[in-house]
Design a protein around this motif. Structure first.
Motif, short mmCIF file in Angstrom:
data_model
loop_
_atom_site.label_atom_id
_atom_site.label_comp_id
_atom_site.label_asym_id
_atom_site.label_seq_id
_atom_site.Cartn_x
_atom_site.Cartn_y
_atom_site.Cartn_z
N ASN A 51 0.24 -7.35 -36.85
CA ASN A 51 0.62 -6.48 -37.26
C ASN A 51 -0.13 -6.59 -39.13
O ASN A 51 0.80 -6.08 -39.78
N GLN A 52 -0.44 -8.13 -39.32
CA GLN A 52 -0.87 -7.77 -40.57
C GLN A 52 -2.14 -7.97 -40.57
O GLN A 52 -3.51 -8.81 -41.32
N SER A 53 -2.93 -7.51 -39.85
CA SER A 53 -4.72 -7.03 -39.93
C SER A 53 -5.04 -6.92 -41.03
O SER A 53 -4.89 -5.83 -42.03
N SER A 54 -6.22 -7.46 -41.53
CA SER A 54 -6.66 -6.44 -42.48
C SER A 54 -7.68 -5.23 -42.72
O SER A 54 -7.48 -4.41 -43.99
N GLN A 57 -4.73 -2.93 -43.46
CA GLN A 57 -3.80 -3.03 -44.31
C GLN A 57 -5.52 -2.71 -45.57
O GLN A 57 -5.19 -1.60 -46.62
N LYS A 58 -6.71 -2.28 -44.80
CA LYS A 58 -7.49 -1.95 -45.71
C LYS A 58 -7.70 0.42 -45.19
O LYS A 58 -7.84 0.95 -46.50
N VAL A 60 -4.52 1.03 -45.74
CA VAL A 60 -2.65 1.91 -45.96
C VAL A 60 -4.35 2.03 -47.51
O VAL A 60 -3.88 2.42 -48.52
N LEU A 61 -5.29 0.83 -47.70
CA LEU A 61 -5.18 1.18 -48.97
C LEU A 61 -6.22 2.17 -49.69
O LEU A 61 -6.50 2.45 -50.83
#
Length: 120
Positions: A51-54, A57-58, A60-61
């Motif tokens: 669940n620390q997928s880049s 994260q993109k 969410v940004l």
């Protein structure tokens, strides 16, 4: 039974809002624009990355960014639209237009559109 011919696809539901209103938008394949990869790669990346997928994260940004949504407007969907439920066919990021007023060479370039006019 396991079927190797299955294909992962996105179904992403988001809330889109501005200063005055909000809408619930459903994205199918258009979600790829927000996440930046195919659904299969996103799923594999989450499994590998705990669940620390880049890509996550993109995604969410994207909160707070401005996007344009292509929406099909027809009689069949008018009641859902009135309730703030929209299915987006396509999504595009709206680039910020900023001008440095201290720059003497600053020129605002706006997109040019052609309009067809029918003559009677």
């Amino acid at each position: 039974m396991h079927n190797d011919n299955t294909k992962c696809k996105y179904v992403v539901k988001i809330i889109v809002e501005d200063e005055t209103n909000s809408a619930r938008v459903t994205l199918f394949n258009a979600a790829e624009t927000l996440i930046g990869c195919k659904a299969q790669k996103f799923i594999a990346d989450i499994k590998e990355g705990n669940n620390q997928s880049s890509f996550f994260q993109k995604f969410v940004l994207n909160i707070g960014k401005i996007y344009k949504f292509l929406v099909k407007l027809d009689e069949n969907s008018k009641d859902e639209r009135a309730q703030g439920k929209i299915i987006a066919q396509e999504i595009q990021i709206q680039e910020d237009i900023t001008i440095n007023i201290d720059d003497d060479d600053a020129i605002l370039k706006l997109p040019k559109k052609k309009i067809n006019v029918e003559k009677e």
